[in-house]
Design a protein around this motif. Structure first.
Motif, PDB file in Angstrom:
ATOM      1  N   HIS A 146      14.394  16.357 -12.503  1.00 34.98           N
ATOM      2  CA  HIS A 146      14.831  15.560 -11.356  1.00 34.98           C
ATOM      3  C   HIS A 146      14.727  14.074 -11.688  1.00 34.98           C
ATOM      4  N   VAL A 147      15.870  13.411 -11.799  1.00 33.67           N
ATOM      5  CA  VAL A 147      15.905  12.006 -12.204  1.00 33.67           C
ATOM      6  C   VAL A 147      15.218  11.093 -11.201  1.00 33.67           C
ATOM      7  N   MET A 148      15.140  11.513  -9.945  1.00 27.44           N
ATOM      8  CA  MET A 148      14.564  10.654  -8.913  1.00 27.44           C
ATOM      9  C   MET A 148      13.073  10.418  -9.117  1.00 27.44           C
ATOM     10  N   CYS A 149      12.395  11.270  -9.870  1.00 30.02           N
ATOM     11  CA  CYS A 149      10.960  11.075 -10.103  1.00 30.02           C
ATOM     12  C   CYS A 149      10.708   9.800 -10.897  1.00 30.02           C
ATOM     13  N   TYR A 150      11.341   9.676 -12.054  1.00 26.05           N
ATOM     14  CA  TYR A 150      11.172   8.479 -12.885  1.00 26.05           C
ATOM     15  C   TYR A 150      11.784   7.246 -12.218  1.00 26.05           C
ATOM     16  N   ILE A 151      12.977   7.415 -11.668  1.00 28.06           N
ATOM     17  CA  ILE A 151      13.668   6.279 -11.047  1.00 28.06           C
ATOM     18  C   ILE A 151      12.908   5.794  -9.819  1.00 28.06           C
ATOM     19  N   GLY A 152      12.287   6.721  -9.107  1.00 28.69           N
ATOM     20  CA  GLY A 152      11.504   6.336  -7.936  1.00 28.69           C
ATOM     21  C   GLY A 152      10.367   5.398  -8.305  1.00 28.69           C
ATOM     22  N   VAL A 153       9.646   5.736  -9.385  1.00 26.65           N
ATOM     23  CA  VAL A 153       8.548   4.878  -9.840  1.00 26.65           C
ATOM     24  C   VAL A 153       9.078   3.505 -10.265  1.00 26.65           C
ATOM     25  N   CYS A 154      10.154   3.501 -11.067  1.00 28.11           N
ATOM     26  CA  CYS A 154      10.731   2.233 -11.539  1.00 28.11           C
ATOM     27  C   CYS A 154      11.162   1.345 -10.377  1.00 28.11           C
ATOM     28  N   SER A 155      11.816   1.921  -9.400  1.00 32.30           N
ATOM     29  CA  SER A 155      12.367   1.139  -8.295  1.00 32.30           C
ATOM     30  C   SER A 155      11.278   0.618  -7.369  1.00 32.30           C
ATOM     31  N   LEU A 156      10.304   1.467  -7.052  1.00 31.52           N
ATOM     32  CA  LEU A 156       9.210   1.049  -6.171  1.00 31.52           C
ATOM     33  C   LEU A 156       8.398  -0.071  -6.806  1.00 31.52           C
ATOM     34  N   VAL A 157       8.005   0.120  -8.068  1.00 31.25           N
ATOM     35  CA  VAL A 157       7.252  -0.919  -8.769  1.00 31.25           C
ATOM     36  C   VAL A 157       8.123  -2.160  -8.975  1.00 31.25           C
ATOM     37  N   GLY A 158       9.423  -1.941  -9.209  1.00 29.93           N
ATOM     38  CA  GLY A 158      10.337  -3.051  -9.412  1.00 29.93           C
ATOM     39  C   GLY A 158      10.419  -3.978  -8.217  1.00 29.93           C
ATOM     40  N   SER A 159      10.365  -3.431  -7.018  1.00 27.55           N
ATOM     41  CA  SER A 159      10.427  -4.283  -5.828  1.00 27.55           C
ATOM     42  C   SER A 159       9.214  -5.206  -5.752  1.00 27.55           C
ATOM     43  N   LEU A 160       8.044  -4.717  -6.185  1.00 34.68           N
ATOM     44  CA  LEU A 160       6.848  -5.563  -6.217  1.00 34.68           C
ATOM     45  C   LEU A 160       6.932  -6.584  -7.353  1.00 34.68           C
ATOM     46  N   SER A 161       7.532  -6.164  -8.471  1.00 38.01           N
ATOM     47  CA  SER A 161       7.624  -7.082  -9.610  1.00 38.01           C
ATOM     48  C   SER A 161       8.510  -8.281  -9.283  1.00 38.01           C
ATOM     49  N   VAL A 162       9.600  -8.063  -8.539  1.00 30.05           N
ATOM     50  CA  VAL A 162      10.481  -9.174  -8.182  1.00 30.05           C
ATOM     51  C   VAL A 162       9.756 -10.158  -7.275  1.00 30.05           C
ATOM     52  N   MET A 163       8.952  -9.650  -6.341  1.00 33.26           N
ATOM     53  CA  MET A 163       8.194 -10.552  -5.482  1.00 33.26           C
ATOM     54  C   MET A 163       7.180 -11.357  -6.300  1.00 33.26           C
ATOM     55  N   SER A 164       6.574 -10.717  -7.305  1.00 30.99           N
ATOM     56  CA  SER A 164       5.630 -11.426  -8.173  1.00 30.99           C
ATOM     57  C   SER A 164       6.361 -12.448  -9.037  1.00 30.99           C
ATOM     58  N   VAL A 186       0.840  -1.209   0.000  1.00 33.87           N
ATOM     59  CA  VAL A 186       0.000   0.000   0.000  1.00 33.87           C
ATOM     60  C   VAL A 186       0.872   1.254   0.000  1.00 33.87           C
ATOM     61  N   LEU A 187       1.922   1.265   0.823  1.00 35.28           N
ATOM     62  CA  LEU A 187       2.817   2.418   0.869  1.00 35.28           C
ATOM     63  C   LEU A 187       3.504   2.643  -0.480  1.00 35.28           C
ATOM     64  N   VAL A 188       3.893   1.548  -1.140  1.00 35.55           N
ATOM     65  CA  VAL A 188       4.514   1.653  -2.466  1.00 35.55           C
ATOM     66  C   VAL A 188       3.536   2.249  -3.471  1.00 35.55           C
ATOM     67  N   LEU A 189       2.314   1.750  -3.484  1.00 35.28           N
ATOM     68  CA  LEU A 189       1.319   2.249  -4.433  1.00 35.28           C
ATOM     69  C   LEU A 189       0.978   3.711  -4.178  1.00 35.28           C
ATOM     70  N   VAL A 190       0.894   4.101  -2.911  1.00 33.77           N
ATOM     71  CA  VAL A 190       0.627   5.507  -2.579  1.00 33.77           C
ATOM     72  C   VAL A 190       1.780   6.388  -3.046  1.00 33.77           C
ATOM     73  N   ALA A 191       3.014   5.940  -2.788  1.00 33.98           N
ATOM     74  CA  ALA A 191       4.182   6.713  -3.208  1.00 33.98           C
ATOM     75  C   ALA A 191       4.229   6.849  -4.731  1.00 33.98           C
ATOM     76  N   VAL A 192       3.945   5.752  -5.453  1.00 33.93           N
ATOM     77  CA  VAL A 192       3.938   5.784  -6.921  1.00 33.93           C
ATOM     78  C   VAL A 192       2.856   6.732  -7.426  1.00 33.93           C
ATOM     79  N   PHE A 193       1.690   6.668  -6.821  1.00 35.96           N
ATOM     80  CA  PHE A 193       0.591   7.548  -7.217  1.00 35.96           C
ATOM     81  C   PHE A 193       0.968   9.016  -7.044  1.00 35.96           C
ATOM     82  N   ILE A 194       1.577   9.349  -5.910  1.00 35.90           N
ATOM     83  CA  ILE A 194       1.983  10.741  -5.654  1.00 35.90           C
ATOM     84  C   ILE A 194       3.038  11.184  -6.659  1.00 35.90           C
TER      85      ILE A 194
END
Length: 338
Positions: A183-201, A162-170
């Protein structure tokens, strides 16, 4: 007495961990080599046609480029399989080894000078990877994909998701429209947050396929298809925002930041979902973290000096973007769930 306690703390790698390690190392070898083969193909195609950096597609008719692509696909498949056998805390950091392979092969085959600090970066990556391999937690025994689903729906991981999805949404709704181009952290933040869920899947899907191939059919469970859906959704999202980052910012900036954030968040997600550290003592955990930090240091050092020669500065930005060898799974033409 001290020797006995050490043997109790470290009982050796399980057969599954060894299989995962071999697959992860093979993945790094194939993917690291693929960058060199693809680059040779791009250079060869650029002689008789329009270069890819200038918008040309003549490389599609170059067999050498396709050899590189096939090599990369083999590496990605090996990486996918590695997650089915070993914990993410072991597999994910080993992605840094593909950087070493790319750098060494570029030095030998492409005659690209490897700076002395680049050699030091390679050494740090090897030391850090060895440290993690020797102290990685054992893969937990799982007999059904439903067990993985139960782990994914426990309150702690649900809260993380839930925290990941909220952060990605923001990030997507508020920060990217305002700061995405600066700011490179905007795009990279989305990739990394979603990436952590993708590895678990991916790990859930990989375990389901491993059990199916071993004779226990997991395709009859809806959880298997749910993990498949999440893998596709997460990978498409990662690919979209990673391509935006690579198109907007220098690869030398995107690659190491993405590697650090993606690997860190993946380890956190794995520790929460699979409880990787439950059976380990504080010494083992701290040693693994030290190994991880050592890999990060080597990655930054190697990438920072990859276009330097003794006594000189970096190449111009446009040269870096067209000729630099990207980190593992950061090529804009593919996306691995690192």
């Amino acid at each position: 007495m001290a020797s006995h306690s050490w043997r109790d703390a470290y009982s050796g790698m399980s057969s599954d961990n060894i299989k995962g390690l071999v697959l992860a190392l093979s993945s790094s070898l194939f993917i690291g080599s693929s960058f060199i083969v693809k680059k040779k193909g791009l250079k060869k195609a650029g002689v008789s046609g329009i270069r890819a950096g200038s918008g040309g597609y003549s490389y599609l008719y170059e067999p050498l480029w396709w050899v590189g692509m096939i090599t990369m696909v083999v590496g990605e498949v090996a990486n996918f399989a590695a997650y089915a056998f070993a914990p993410a805390i072991l597999v994910t950091p080993l992605g840094a080894l593909s950087i070493i392979i790319s750098a060494v092969l570029a030095h030998i085959i492409l005659r690209e000078k490897l700076h002395i600090f680049g050699v030091l970066g390679c050494a740090l990556c090897v030391v850090g990877s060895t440290t993690i391999v020797l102290h990685a937690p054992q893969e937990r025994a799982i007999e059904s994909v439903t067990e993985v689903w139960d782990l994914a729906t426990e309150p702690a991981f649900v809260l993380y998701g839930v925290l990941v999805l909220v952060a990605v949404f923001i990030l997507v709704v508020h920060y990217i429209p305002l700061y995405g181009q600066t700011h490179v952290m905007c795009y990279i933040g989305v990739c990394s947050l979603v990436g952590s869920l993708s590895v678990m899947s991916v790990k859930g899907l990989g375990i389901a396929l491993k059990l199916t191939f071993s004779g226990t059919n997991q395709l009859v469970y809806p959880q298997t298809w749910a993990f498949t859906f999440f893998v596709l959704l997460c990978v498409i999202t990662q690919m979209n925002y990673l391509n935006k980052a690579l198109d907007t910012f220098n690869t030398a900036v995107v690659s190491p930041i993405y590697y650090v954030m993606f690997t860190t968040l993946t380890i956190i997600a794995s520790v929460i979902m699979f409880k990787d550290w439950d059976g380990q003592n504080p010494t083992q955990i701290v040693t693994e973290l030290c190994g991880f930090v050592t890999i990060l240091s080597g990655t930054f050092l190697l990438h920072k000096t990859k276009d330097m020669v003794e006594g000189s500065t970096r190449l111009p930005k446009h040269m870096d973007e067209e000729e630099g060898i990207p980190l593992r799974r950061h090529d804009s033409s593919n996306m691995r769930v690192q």
